[in-house]
Design an enzyme around this catalytic site. Structure first.
Site, PDB file in Angstrom:
ATOM      1  N   CYS A  68      53.182  27.998 -12.326  1.00  0.00           N
ATOM      2  CA  CYS A  68      52.952  27.067 -13.437  1.00  0.00           C
ATOM      3  C   CYS A  68      52.324  25.796 -12.861  1.00  0.00           C
ATOM      4  O   CYS A  68      53.019  24.836 -12.510  1.00  0.00           O
ATOM      5  CB  CYS A  68      54.260  26.744 -14.151  1.00  0.00           C
ATOM      6  SG  CYS A  68      54.036  25.640 -15.579  1.00  0.00           S
ATOM      7  N   TYR A  71      50.588  23.474 -14.204  1.00  0.00           N
ATOM      8  CA  TYR A  71      50.802  22.291 -15.041  1.00  0.00           C
ATOM      9  C   TYR A  71      52.074  21.567 -14.588  1.00  0.00           C
ATOM     10  O   TYR A  71      52.062  20.355 -14.326  1.00  0.00           O
ATOM     11  CB  TYR A  71      50.915  22.723 -16.501  1.00  0.00           C
ATOM     12  CG  TYR A  71      51.055  21.614 -17.509  1.00  0.00           C
ATOM     13  CD1 TYR A  71      52.257  20.919 -17.665  1.00  0.00           C
ATOM     14  CD2 TYR A  71      49.995  21.269 -18.345  1.00  0.00           C
ATOM     15  CE1 TYR A  71      52.395  19.912 -18.601  1.00  0.00           C
ATOM     16  CE2 TYR A  71      50.128  20.250 -19.284  1.00  0.00           C
ATOM     17  CZ  TYR A  71      51.326  19.583 -19.410  1.00  0.00           C
ATOM     18  OH  TYR A  71      51.452  18.574 -20.340  1.00  0.00           O
ATOM     19  N   CYS A  72      53.175  22.310 -14.496  1.00  0.00           N
ATOM     20  CA  CYS A  72      54.453  21.691 -14.125  1.00  0.00           C
ATOM     21  C   CYS A  72      54.475  21.274 -12.656  1.00  0.00           C
ATOM     22  O   CYS A  72      55.094  20.267 -12.301  1.00  0.00           O
ATOM     23  CB  CYS A  72      55.606  22.634 -14.436  1.00  0.00           C
ATOM     24  SG  CYS A  72      55.852  22.913 -16.214  1.00  0.00           S
ATOM     25  N   VAL A  73      53.806  22.034 -11.798  1.00  0.00           N
ATOM     26  CA  VAL A  73      53.703  21.616 -10.396  1.00  0.00           C
ATOM     27  C   VAL A  73      52.993  20.271 -10.308  1.00  0.00           C
ATOM     28  O   VAL A  73      53.449  19.356  -9.603  1.00  0.00           O
ATOM     29  CB  VAL A  73      52.961  22.682  -9.551  1.00  0.00           C
ATOM     30  CG1 VAL A  73      52.664  22.132  -8.147  1.00  0.00           C
ATOM     31  CG2 VAL A  73      53.791  23.951  -9.447  1.00  0.00           C
ATOM     32  N   HIS A 124      55.423  17.416 -11.714  1.00  0.00           N
ATOM     33  CA  HIS A 124      56.685  17.145 -11.012  1.00  0.00           C
ATOM     34  C   HIS A 124      56.482  16.867  -9.529  1.00  0.00           C
ATOM     35  O   HIS A 124      57.262  16.110  -8.939  1.00  0.00           O
ATOM     36  CB  HIS A 124      57.681  18.263 -11.302  1.00  0.00           C
ATOM     37  CG  HIS A 124      58.057  18.284 -12.758  1.00  0.00           C
ATOM     38  ND1 HIS A 124      58.963  17.402 -13.292  1.00  0.00           N
ATOM     39  CD2 HIS A 124      57.564  19.002 -13.794  1.00  0.00           C
ATOM     40  CE1 HIS A 124      59.050  17.599 -14.598  1.00  0.00           C
ATOM     41  NE2 HIS A 124      58.210  18.559 -14.929  1.00  0.00           N
TER      42      HIS A 124
END
Length: 339
Positions: A96, A98-100, A103
């Site tokens: 993912c 996007y989330c990497v 975050h």
């Protein structure tokens, strides 16, 4: 275009980047959705797209907020920097990006965790292969927050994979500005009024019993109730999902070790053949969301909408499939490694 202008564009246009469903605008949200939006703005700094994509169904919207708030955002036994690193590693394992992006950038904006603590080693432990992990490097009292983050991001990664692009930064942004933009957005994701009180948003959803497979959360009452209430809300919203589809997903997850199936969908079509034809679109979409969310395409959404045309059913099915998979994967991790 300056970094500041690009950041404003990212935040202003982010809700328009949601695919397949239309997010309810802040100005038009009412009831439970309005309450979640208000608390997200106050306690997270933004209405993030991974939350807003749920807005067609208030129960899953509130559930996703409770999961994120109590596991990641509340100050507890584990430093926020450690939790963000865990969120990054889970997101990386799930591909993912996007989330990497989000975050990892948040980790870079936070004070580093105290070195050598059990929780500080959690991200490295998760990054190891399952055969090399050994016992979890954190205590049972730290497990609710850390495994709560694991579950939350297994869940959110799947929803993001279905509904969002590969990065929150617009493609037109110069490569050299991507890092500064992401770190500036990450700094905006902070509580407006200071540290959060554990459990203060639990009132958004009714109390519920903690499912047995989530017993690892019981040492932390706020996290345990966030998980329990989220599960109950998502399951109630998805009450219309046919029993054969539910059984099919449960059986598939029982025999799945968490390894992504690759680019082929040859595994998918035989799996649904024994179901009534009218249930095939929902069954395929549930399986894809749980196991290979990046394989979900427009044709899968169109086939599902032929039987369930509204946004609400689409959010409810994918939310249920995502949480079912996230719960199974986290329970397996806890059972194998939590001493």
């Amino acid at each position: 275009m300056t970094t500041r202008t690009l950041v404003r564009a990212v935040l202003r246009g982010s809700l328009r980047d949601i695919h397949h469903v239309k997010a309810v605008p802040r100005s038009r949200a009412g009831g439970l959705a309005a309450a979640v939006y208000e608390r997200s703005e106050r306690e997270f700094g933004v209405i993030a797209p991974p939350l807003a994509l749920h807005s067609a169904s208030p129960g899953p919207l509130a559930a996703s907020w409770l999961l994120l708030r109590e596991s990641l955002l509340v100050d507890g036994r584990v430093d926020r920097a450690v939790k963000e690193a865990v969120a990054t590693e889970v997101s990386r394992a799930n591909s993912c990006s996007y989330c990497v992006d989000v975050h990892q950038a948040t980790v870079e904006t936070l004070p580093p965790a105290a070195p050598g603590t059990p929780g500080e080693r959690a991200a490295a432990w998760l990054a190891a292969t399952p055969a090399d992990r050994g016992p979890a490097p954190f205590t049972a009292d730290e497990a609710p927050e850390l495994l709560g983050v694991v579950l939350t991001f297994h869940y959110l990664n799947r929803m993001v994979g279905v509904f969002l692009d590969d990065s929150p930064v617009p493609e037109r942004a110069p490569a050299g500005l991507r890092g500064p933009i992401l770190r500036t957005v990450a700094r905006a994701m902070r509580p407006v009024d200071g540290p959060l009180t554990p459990g203060a948003c639990l009132d958004l959803l009714p109390a519920a019993p903690l499912p047995p497979e989530l017993s690892w959360a019981s040492p932390n009452p706020a996290v345990a109730q966030a998980l329990a209430r989220a599960h109950a809300a998502v399951d109630a919203a998805a009450h219309w999902v046919p029993a054969p589809v539910r059984d099919l997903l449960a059986d598939h997850l029982d025999g799945w070790d968490g390894t992504p199936p690759g680019i082929s969908r040859s595994w998918l079509y035989p799996a649904v053949l024994d179901l009534p034809a009218a249930q095939h679109p929902a069954a395929r979409l549930a399986l894809l969301t749980a196991v290979a969310p990046h394989q979900v395409g427009p044709d899968d959404i169109t086939a599902f909408r032929a039987h369930h045309p509204g946004d609400r059913h689409l959010v409810e099915l994918t939310s249920w499939a995502s949480l079912t998979a996230a719960t199974a994967l986290t329970a397996r991790l806890a059972a194998a490694h939590l001493v």
